[in-house]
Design an enzyme around this catalytic site. Structure first.
Site, PDB file in Angstrom:
ATOM      1  N   GLY A  69       0.792  -1.210   0.000  1.00 46.24           N
ATOM      2  CA  GLY A  69       0.000   0.000   0.000  1.00 46.24           C
ATOM      3  C   GLY A  69       0.832   1.271   0.000  1.00 46.24           C
ATOM      4  O   GLY A  69       0.478   2.266  -0.650  1.00 46.24           O
ATOM      5  N   THR A  70       1.944   1.259   0.723  1.00 45.04           N
ATOM      6  CA  THR A  70       2.771   2.463   0.798  1.00 45.04           C
ATOM      7  C   THR A  70       3.325   2.845  -0.565  1.00 45.04           C
ATOM      8  O   THR A  70       3.257   4.015  -0.975  1.00 45.04           O
ATOM      9  CB  THR A  70       3.919   2.258   1.807  1.00 45.04           C
ATOM     10  OG1 THR A  70       3.365   2.091   3.117  1.00 45.04           O
ATOM     11  CG2 THR A  70       4.874   3.426   1.807  1.00 45.04           C
ATOM     12  N   ASN A 149      -7.567   4.078   9.100  1.00 48.31           N
ATOM     13  CA  ASN A 149      -6.884   2.918   9.670  1.00 48.31           C
ATOM     14  C   ASN A 149      -6.807   2.943  11.185  1.00 48.31           C
ATOM     15  O   ASN A 149      -6.514   1.928  11.807  1.00 48.31           O
ATOM     16  CB  ASN A 149      -5.467   2.805   9.095  1.00 48.31           C
ATOM     17  CG  ASN A 149      -4.635   4.037   9.366  1.00 48.31           C
ATOM     18  OD1 ASN A 149      -4.996   5.137   8.945  1.00 48.31           O
ATOM     19  ND2 ASN A 149      -3.522   3.868  10.056  1.00 48.31           N
ATOM     20  N   GLN A 179      -7.891  -0.272   4.006  1.00 51.73           N
ATOM     21  CA  GLN A 179      -8.735  -0.774   5.087  1.00 51.73           C
ATOM     22  C   GLN A 179     -10.167  -1.036   4.639  1.00 51.73           C
ATOM     23  O   GLN A 179     -10.949  -1.638   5.385  1.00 51.73           O
ATOM     24  CB  GLN A 179      -8.724   0.207   6.262  1.00 51.73           C
ATOM     25  CG  GLN A 179      -7.370   0.402   6.914  1.00 51.73           C
ATOM     26  CD  GLN A 179      -6.869  -0.832   7.645  1.00 51.73           C
ATOM     27  OE1 GLN A 179      -7.625  -1.772   7.904  1.00 51.73           O
ATOM     28  NE2 GLN A 179      -5.586  -0.839   7.988  1.00 51.73           N
ATOM     29  N   SER A 199      -4.035  -3.502  -0.539  1.00 53.88           N
ATOM     30  CA  SER A 199      -2.938  -4.329  -0.031  1.00 53.88           C
ATOM     31  C   SER A 199      -3.463  -5.694   0.388  1.00 53.88           C
ATOM     32  O   SER A 199      -4.548  -5.798   0.985  1.00 53.88           O
ATOM     33  CB  SER A 199      -2.272  -3.640   1.162  1.00 53.88           C
ATOM     34  OG  SER A 199      -1.121  -4.330   1.568  1.00 53.88           O
ATOM     35  N   HIS A 201      -2.248  -7.926   2.580  1.00 53.37           N
ATOM     36  CA  HIS A 201      -2.088  -8.473   3.935  1.00 53.37           C
ATOM     37  C   HIS A 201      -3.165  -8.019   4.917  1.00 53.37           C
ATOM     38  O   HIS A 201      -3.147  -8.414   6.077  1.00 53.37           O
ATOM     39  CB  HIS A 201      -0.679  -8.185   4.481  1.00 53.37           C
ATOM     40  CG  HIS A 201      -0.422  -6.767   4.879  1.00 53.37           C
ATOM     41  ND1 HIS A 201      -0.282  -6.397   6.196  1.00 53.37           N
ATOM     42  CD2 HIS A 201      -0.239  -5.661   4.147  1.00 53.37           C
ATOM     43  CE1 HIS A 201      -0.025  -5.096   6.249  1.00 53.37           C
ATOM     44  NE2 HIS A 201       0.003  -4.634   5.019  1.00 53.37           N
ATOM     45  N   THR A 237      10.974  -7.235 -11.767  1.00 54.77           N
ATOM     46  CA  THR A 237      10.375  -8.569 -11.851  1.00 54.77           C
ATOM     47  C   THR A 237       9.207  -8.695 -10.878  1.00 54.77           C
ATOM     48  O   THR A 237       9.318  -8.332  -9.708  1.00 54.77           O
ATOM     49  CB  THR A 237      11.426  -9.645 -11.533  1.00 54.77           C
ATOM     50  OG1 THR A 237      12.508  -9.521 -12.452  1.00 54.77           O
ATOM     51  CG2 THR A 237      10.826 -11.040 -11.631  1.00 54.77           C
ATOM     52  N   CYS A 323       4.128   1.642  15.616  1.00 56.62           N
ATOM     53  CA  CYS A 323       5.353   1.973  16.340  1.00 56.62           C
ATOM     54  C   CYS A 323       6.444   2.457  15.389  1.00 56.62           C
ATOM     55  O   CYS A 323       6.599   1.938  14.293  1.00 56.62           O
ATOM     56  CB  CYS A 323       5.866   0.759  17.100  1.00 56.62           C
ATOM     57  SG  CYS A 323       4.813   0.304  18.481  1.00 56.62           S
TER      58      CYS A 323
END
Length: 376
Positions: A69-70, A149, A179, A199, A201, A237, A323
């Site tokens: 996502g970043t 988020n 999200q 994203s 994950h 790739t 964090c």
């Protein structure tokens, strides 16, 4: 450990892992190679692309696979700005965006962009009228996230798009929808933006793989060069196993999607009801927040101390921003919604559809017992 930090990341599901394993072992070809092993990899990438696009509600040609996502946020905003910076230098965003957006805009300001950061209401919601009022003749992009988020606010993306395009159709609209993916079906059908970020994950897929949606023919320049991959829009790739995993994760959430969301809503309410019966709780998330995210404060209890105690007791949660260098940073979101008295008390619990009622009730009991032990 009862894991209530699913807005940070989710467990990789067994079906996703099983789909990925062949491409980490025997089927290790480069999808740009023309031999049989390469063609197998290409077929796997193309198949995943089609399935992901179908769920998102767009053409497979409009998807670019990224490292997450970043990168997708940075590519969307940087590419849109660079494509028209001679005539359109102005960008609009909100005060509650993910740092992937805000820090990218800090960079773009350093190379000449002018950024307007809009305030939000007490629920973290952007006012459509504020967006329209901020538009200028040289506005290039408006970037407003779909689901916050930290507190789960669902932004009025469809209304924002409609209002912007009515004033100036050339202004691009970007939305970080990371999200939203676990809880919104066919998001690009519901929210007709020009660019969007996703994203894997957050839906039990692997880390390190994301999607940037780009509407066909919008003005945009790539960030990464050096190869012909992704229709020359992102050199490098492809992460074949990750892409296959993303496709498998999408396949999984499409199965009984409404039932999954209903289960998340039930878990969200069950947890909130359980902690409010025993503890003094201030709800920070709006009542209509996404069911995956619940932000609350326990007055008189510091979130850093609480989180460490919960970790030792077997519950994983988070507070404010992620964090940084091992220390919790004050949340810019909590500050933006005017809840500064709870800046050091806000805790985010975030849910996944693989949790059970027993998990939720046990976690609530641990949370309340820990809060009670920390109060004077």
């Amino acid at each position: 450990m009862i894991y209530l930090d699913n807005a940070a990341t989710t467990r990789v599901s067994e079906s996703v892992r099983a789909a990925m394993v062949p491409f980490l072992e025997g089927q290790y070809g480069n999808p740009s190679s023309i031999h049989q092993v390469g063609r197998q990899a290409r077929q796997a990438v193309d198949s995943a692309r089609r399935r992901i696009a179908a769920w998102l509600g767009c053409s497979p040609r409009d998807i670019i696979f990224t490292s997450g996502g970043t990168e997708a946020d940075a590519s969307a905003l940087t590419g849109a700005y660079l494509a028209r910076r001679e005539t359109k230098r102005h960008i609009i965003t909100s005060a509650v965006e993910h740092h992937a957006v805000l820090h990218t805009l800090d960079f773009l300001q350093s190379i000449g962009a002018e950024v307007t950061v809009l305030p939000v209401d007490q629920d973290g919601r952007v006012r459509v009228d504020d967006v329209v009022s901020a538009l200028r003749e040289d506005t290039c992009v408006v970037s407003i996230m779909a689901v916050n988020n930290e507190i789960g606010t669902v932004e009025p993306i469809a209304e924002i798009v409609q209002a912007i395009k009515a004033v100036n159709p050339s202004v691009l609209v970007h939305s970080d929808m990371v999200q939203a993916l676990p809880v919104v079906a066919h998001p690009l059908t519901q929210w007709p933006v020009d660019m969007a970020t996703f994203s894997a994950h957050k839906i039990h897929g692997p880390k390190g793989i994301g999607v940037l949606y780009l509407r066909k023919d919008i003005p945009w320049r790539p960030m990464l060069y050096g190869g012909q991959q992704e229709a020359r829009r992102r050199g490098g790739t492809e992460n074949v196993a990750g892409i296959v995993g993303f496709g498998a994760a999408v396949d999984a959430i499409t199965t009984n999607f409404e039932g999954r969301v209903s289960h998340l809503q039930h878990l969200h309410q069950l947890f909130f009801d359980a902690i409010t019966k025993r503890c003094r709780v201030v709800r920070i998330s709006p009542p209509d927040a996404a069911p995956t995210i619940l932000s609350v404060a326990f007055p008189g209890v510091r979130n850093d101390t609480l989180l460490m105690r919960l970790d030792l007791a077997g519950v994983a949660a988070s507070a404010g921003s992620a964090c940084t260098a091992g220390s919790l940073q004050p949340s810019h979101v909590i500050e933006a919604i005017g809840q500064t008295e709870h800046l050091n008390e806000a805790v985010r619990f975030s849910f996944s559809d693989d949790l059970t009622d027993d998990d939720i009730l046990q976690a609530a009991d641990i949370v309340c017992s820990t809060v009670e032990a920390l109060l004077p």
